[in-house]
Design a protein around this motif. Structure first.
Motif: not given
Length: 448
Positions: A28-39
């Motif tokens: 979940a932490d990886l997904a959240g950090a990746a989602g923020a950078l994806a933006d």
């Protein structure tokens, strides 16, 4: 199935789902950090990352997959000319300042035929070429290996391989996120770090396994593991034998290229043969083609160029249509440039690169690997590499480069002649303090 179901909660979550060195993150932490950078990177034509063994590298790759932006992993030890070439050729901006604490919404990313990664070749025959890897090719390759190796969410994968190659990044990171297995990256592939990780599935290159086999305490600590996997170069038979003695495991070997991903592998539920890499994984076909263009027989002895087709193939070289066309036969099979034999039962043995590892001496076709394994069987030899050098009478003569103590060239020549056919003995033996290797531990024979 989406490409990386672990990031969407398919396997639940766990606080130590991925560990790099001393730091751990949940899915979940990886997904959240990746989602923020994806933006941040959405809409970019491509992004690059200095691919250190770090969460910053992993999150950048995952962000690219989420945003549908191709990611270019740049080797951290690349020189300024190589780095400039890669960034310019890919049209990629280097991502810096990754915030691992940031959180955003993670999405599954783009369509299957979209380019996920642009991995650059080593550039041994010119400027490095960008290999375009599609999402569906990555998925097909990982699913084929999960089937071959019984790789499941119950595993803990351990490795310390670089994150700018297929082995360390695609198999070693994306594979864990596709299968749901826990991942421990040791940053460096030190034997004591492998031993301390207590994994069930270990990835290594021959250099790593040689070091493990030379550290009996660390090797014996791997006995509870389920599977040891070796790839990226041929595993010397003496190393295979030593690992079996110390760990109780016969390593699984596999074969692939950046352009094909992993296409051939021994299976977890099958036999292991030293010096051989098994059969094609699901969705992949192989064939041998002789120098005359005709099919080479699958008799375990006849050599030919290995050609591949199937779901794992790359979609071309970036900005290099001529090179892409030249890489494929007229009927669509990919020309690997590797020489191999295939037995009647479908088992493959990789002789090596046609340009460096197939030696034509006195009318004989000799695989460098066979001579290297014979040299490594001598107790004084620590490393060996064999090449063919021009010779007026023989066409090519066998020249061996060795790292050894307390042995003469004549003794090694005689030792090989006693083990193999006499015509396979080295005509020259040259002693070096070490062999030149790249970041994956492959000997750089073009420098010898």
């Amino acid at each position: 199935m989406e490409l990386l179901p672990a990031l969407s909660g398919h396997f639940g979550d766990r606080p130590d789902a991925v560990r790099v060195g001393d730091r751990a993150m949940s899915w979940a932490d990886l997904a959240g950090a990746a989602g923020a950078l994806a933006d941040r990177i959405a809409g970019a034509p491509a992004v690059a990352v200095t691919a250190t063994a770090s969460f910053e590298t992993i999150v950048t790759v995952l962000a690219g997959l989420a945003a549908g932006v191709p990611v270019v992993p740049v080797p951290p030890d690349s020189g300024p000319m190589e780095r400039e070439h890669i960034l310019r050729d890919a049209g990629a901006a280097l991502v810096e300042g990754v915030d691992l604490a940031a959180r955003g919404s993670y999405t599954a990313g783009g369509p299957g035929d979209a380019t996920a990664l642009i991995l650059y070749t080593s550039g041994t025959t010119g400027a490095p070429k960008g290999v375009l890897l599609r999402r569906d090719a990555i998925a097909a390759g990982l699913d084929g290996l999960a089937d071959a190796w019984d790789w499941t969410a119950g595993d803990t994968l351990v490795h310390g391989l670089p994150l700018y190659h297929v082995h360390g990044l695609v198999l070693g990171v994306l594979g864990a996120l596709r299968t749901g297995s826990r991942l421990v990256h040791t940053v460096r592939p030190r034997p004591e770090a492998y031993a301390a990780a207590r994994g069930s599935l270990y990835f290594g290159v021959p250099t790593v396994w040689h070091r493990v086999a030379s550290d009996p305490a660390s090797a014996r600590a791997l006995a509870p593991a389920r599977l040891l996997v070796s790839g990226s170069a041929a595993l010397p038979v003496p190393v295979f034998t030593k690992l079996r003695e110390l760990t109780g495991h016969e390593p699984v070997e596999r074969y692939g290229m950046t352009e094909t991903l992993i296409t051939v592998a021994a299976r977890a539920d099958g036999e292991r043969r030293p010096g051989q890499v098994g059969r094609p994984i699901a969705g992949v076909q192989t064939r041998l083609v002789g120098e005359d263009g005709a099919p080479a027989p699958h008799d375990g002895e006849s050599v030919g160029e290995l050609q591949v087709r199937g779901a794992t193939l790359f979609s071309g070289y970036l900005n290099r249509p001529d090179a892409t066309a030249a890489a494929f036969a007229e009927d669509g099979w990919f020309r690997t440039g590797d020489v191999a034999t295939i037995g009647p039962d479908g088992w493959h043995r990789i002789v090596g690169r046609s340009s460096t590892d197939l030696i034509k001496s006195g009318g004989y076709r000799i695989g460098a690997g066979e001579v290297e394994n014979a040299l490594l069987a001598h107790p004084a030899v620590r490393e060996a590499a064999v090449v063919g050098a021009p010779h007026d009478d023989l066409g090519q003569e066998i020249v061996a480069y060795v790292v050894a103590d307390g042995v003469t060239a004549d003794e090694l020549i005689g030792f090989v002649a006693d083990q193999l056919s006499v015509h396979k003995r080295p005509r020259q033996v040259r002693f070096l303090p070490e062999l030149p290797r790249n970041g994956m531990g492959k000997v750089q024979k073009q420098l010898l």
